[in-house]
Each structure stands twice: as structure tokens, then as C-alpha cells.
Design an enzyme around this catalytic site. Sequence first.
Site, PDB file in Angstrom:
ATOM      1  N   GLU A 151     -11.470   1.016  -2.852  1.00 14.55           N
ATOM      2  CA  GLU A 151     -10.601   1.383  -1.736  1.00 14.55           C
ATOM      3  C   GLU A 151      -9.460   2.274  -2.227  1.00 14.55           C
ATOM      4  O   GLU A 151      -9.315   2.551  -3.403  1.00 14.55           O
ATOM      5  CB  GLU A 151     -10.031   0.124  -1.072  1.00 14.55           C
ATOM      6  CG  GLU A 151      -9.222  -0.748  -2.014  1.00 14.55           C
ATOM      7  CD  GLU A 151      -8.804  -2.076  -1.406  1.00 14.55           C
ATOM      8  OE1 GLU A 151      -8.937  -2.244  -0.186  1.00 14.55           O
ATOM      9  OE2 GLU A 151      -8.350  -2.949  -2.159  1.00 14.55           O
ATOM     10  N   ASP A 154       0.813  -1.223   0.000  1.00 11.60           N
ATOM     11  CA  ASP A 154       0.000   0.000   0.000  1.00 11.60           C
ATOM     12  C   ASP A 154       0.847   1.273   0.000  1.00 11.60           C
ATOM     13  O   ASP A 154       0.683   2.149   0.852  1.00 11.60           O
ATOM     14  CB  ASP A 154      -0.946   0.016   1.217  1.00 11.60           C
ATOM     15  CG  ASP A 154      -1.778  -1.242   1.325  1.00 11.60           C
ATOM     16  OD1 ASP A 154      -2.209  -1.747   0.280  1.00 11.60           O
ATOM     17  OD2 ASP A 154      -1.993  -1.728   2.445  1.00 11.60           O
TER      18      ASP A 154
END
Length: 492
Positions: A174, A14
Site C-alpha cells: 500500500e 498516513d
Amino acid sequence: MRYRNPVVRGFYPDPSVCRADGRYYMVCSSFQFFPGVPLFESSDLINWTQIGHCLTRKSQVMLEGAGSSAGVYAATIRYCDGVFYMVTTNTSVGKNFYITTTDIRGEWSEPIYVEQGGIDPSLYFEDGHAYFMSNGVDDNGKPAIIQCEIDINTGEKLTLSRAVWNGAGGRYLESPHLYKIGGSYYIMAAEGGTEYGHMIVYGRGDSLWGPFENYPRNPVLTNRDLGGYTIQGVGHGDLVQSPTGEWFMVHLGFRQTDMWMPYHHLGREVCMTPVRFGEDGWFTCGNNGTTEQEYEINSDIPQNIRNVYTFANTSPDVEWCYLRHPDTSKYELSSECFVLRAGEHTLDDVASPTFIGIRQMDFRGTAEVEVTVDCGEAGLTMFMDENHHYDLMLRSSADGCEAILKLNIGDVKHEQFAVPVSSCRVRLSVELDNLSYTFRVIDGDRVIQCGSAQTRYLSSEVAGGFTGVFIGLFAQKNGCTALFADFRTEYR
């Protein structure tokens, strides 16, 4: 010059990046490991050096009882008016927060919480205003990418949380980010889940509140249709521009263990893919929307890949991590040796056993350490989570010491190999390969082959979750004190 993906190897998922004072800074997720949110610096976007962590104090993040792949989720880093901001979610308490610093190599502030739900929060600054974005449900109950304006000094919401974008139609919307480029607002997110169907999508609008028109060829980046290709699971990206005007996307991806073996155990890693803007204002990414292992770019700076890790060339505060919040009185760490004292917990517990680990960075190589124990158990573990780890260890008792290979796969915990050794000081060695780990013990002049175990059983496909394998040192049971020396991991 050509560079090779991943640009940061091992479990660093991420990624988010910003530029400040001519350098780049990047943060990644950390989940149940502490310190939290690893922090990197680069001058060229290709060579990254970890310089520390953002969450270094227990007061900043609660991790007690956080199961594997819980805790600290995706982080975003931004820089505005001389201040760095790191914003993230602690799923253990179900809250979004950010911390700040004016010294990127110094301490970060205590958390400032924002009463907006969802995960994967991001910040956007414009004309003295600060906007907070996440996936979630807005104040009218609508699920979407949601946004509100906040008081950046207090985290107080100045507007309602509003739904601004519903993505491109994929599941698990997301990791949203907002940018203003060339007079237009671009909103970017991931869909498909952080697995083989992962992808990056985006839209464009004239207002930061939307509406946003979807890019006609979404997804802009995905490797979901590249069967037999090493890099898979591409998603969760952040845009960054170089001083020469070139654009890149820093994003996660994972390497499967073999072309035709859909397992990955190193975790989600950091990749970088070139971005090109067209005359119509839409941008494309990579090779027809896919990420390759190598790219040619306009740079004369070579990519330097670090392959050797020792106690002497690493720092316990930088490359090494604990499970949840450690009892620091049980660790004595130096550039020559690590001394670990066992507590009440073992590697099988959702707690903080006496454990310190460094990420496995590549498929092939060796990991070795000399260990001395006085009682109990201590050794080297290939650790995915509390239910999935392979332990090569010494066990000391009144009858002497023995070398043990214990395999922990879900509910099955089996001592695969046990043999007496001549003393309670031996060298433990693990041969790393993409498909298996091979374990051996060097007991004086004797080399004891302890067997092997498949990497697939430590993979995300088997274990679940979002983390990757650590090469860990541990001590447990009976008040064990263990001295670890001459640690060396070398990749080839």
C-alpha cells in the site's frame, strides 16, 4: 539541535508532504471525521501548524453511513506549476479522486474522479504529463502497484492502468509514491499492515513504468523487531528534501502505552526520520533501518511542543472535528463557549450525533470543562468509536441532575457510577495517564471521585480500526441543550 518523535502528536495518520515556495505542507487521513484531510504547514519540517482541512464541504465527500475507520483514507499532497493537488480515496463510495487549489489557505475544488481502483493514490508529474498511482488491480486483472497517465484537468485516463511493481514480498502492499532523484526513478510503498509488522520498502529503475529493482536490504525502515520500544508500527512514508540538500522521510508510527504493553490508543502519529543516499544511489533510513525517538540534525531552530488547548487558543474549523456531516444548526461555537443542542442520534450510532472533539495528543495530562444542561445528557467523552468510548456526563430529569460515568466497550454498555449533584452546572475532569483515565466531577465545593477505566479498551488492538481517541463534547437525548465553558486540556 535535537528533535523528538512524533513531530505531530495524536491521530494524524498516513502523512504526505510537499514543498512549495520555501515552505512545507502536509496532509493526513481523516476517515469518518469532518472536515476531512487535515492540512499542516511548516518552515523547518519539525514544527508543524495545522492551518485547516482540504475537504470542508459536504459536496466534496460523502460520509453518511460511513462506519468508524471508513470514509477518507490516505491522502497525498503534491505541488506542480503553482497548483496544489490533494489525492485520496473515499471508501464510502469506493472511488479515488483529487482536488486542487492555488491558494493553500483558501478553498479547494470539487472532486475530480479517476477511474482507477485500489487505495492510497498518489500523483507524479514530469514534462507536462501527470501519472496516477495506487495499489489495486490493473486493467489486465493483475494485483500490484498500478499506474496510468491521466489528463490532469479532467481525471480522464490516457493509458491503461498497468502493474508496475509488486513490492518486496510483504503482505498488504500500500501507500505507493514515485520520485525521480539523480536521474533514477524510486518507487516506495508500505507492507506488513499498519500494525506492529508495518515497514517501508522501495525499488529503483530507469523508467517511471519500471521495471524496478528492489533495494537489497528491504525493508528500508521498520520497528517491527524492537520489542520494548515505545514507537511501533512504523510505515507509510513520503520523502522530502530540505533546502540544504538533506533528505528526510515523514511517516506514521504509534506509541504503545508502555514498554511491555502492546496497546495504542492515541492513534497513528507523524514521525520524521533522516535519510542518507549512498554513492551507489541506494538510500538508508534512520538508525540501521529503525526510527528513534530523538535525532540530532543540522538546524538551530528549536522544537516547540504545544501542551495547552482551550476554546480561546483553538479554532472550531481547525483543531476540532465532527462525526460525519454535522447539522451545523445544532452548534454555536465561540472562543468563550460551545453551545450544543441534541439531535436524534447518540454517540452509539453510526450517524452524526451532536459531538465535537479534539484529538488526544499525549498520554499524561488533564482534560476539563464546565457543563450546564437543561435536560437530557451532555458531557465529556473519551471517544474511540461508536462502540468504544467512556462518557462522563450530566443527566437532567424532573428529579434533578446526576453525574454519570458510563463505560462503552463493545457490546457492554455499563453505567459505572451515578450520584446526584446539587445543580445542573458542574465541572467535569479527566486525569489522563498512559494506562488509565480517572474521572471526577467538581460540584461547587465538593469533589466527586467517579472511578477510572483502562485505556487499553479504547486501543486499536481492542476496538480495531485505524483511528485514535478524541476528547469530545456531546449532547444527546430529550432535546438537550448544553453550554460548555472553560475547556482546557493540558499535557505534561
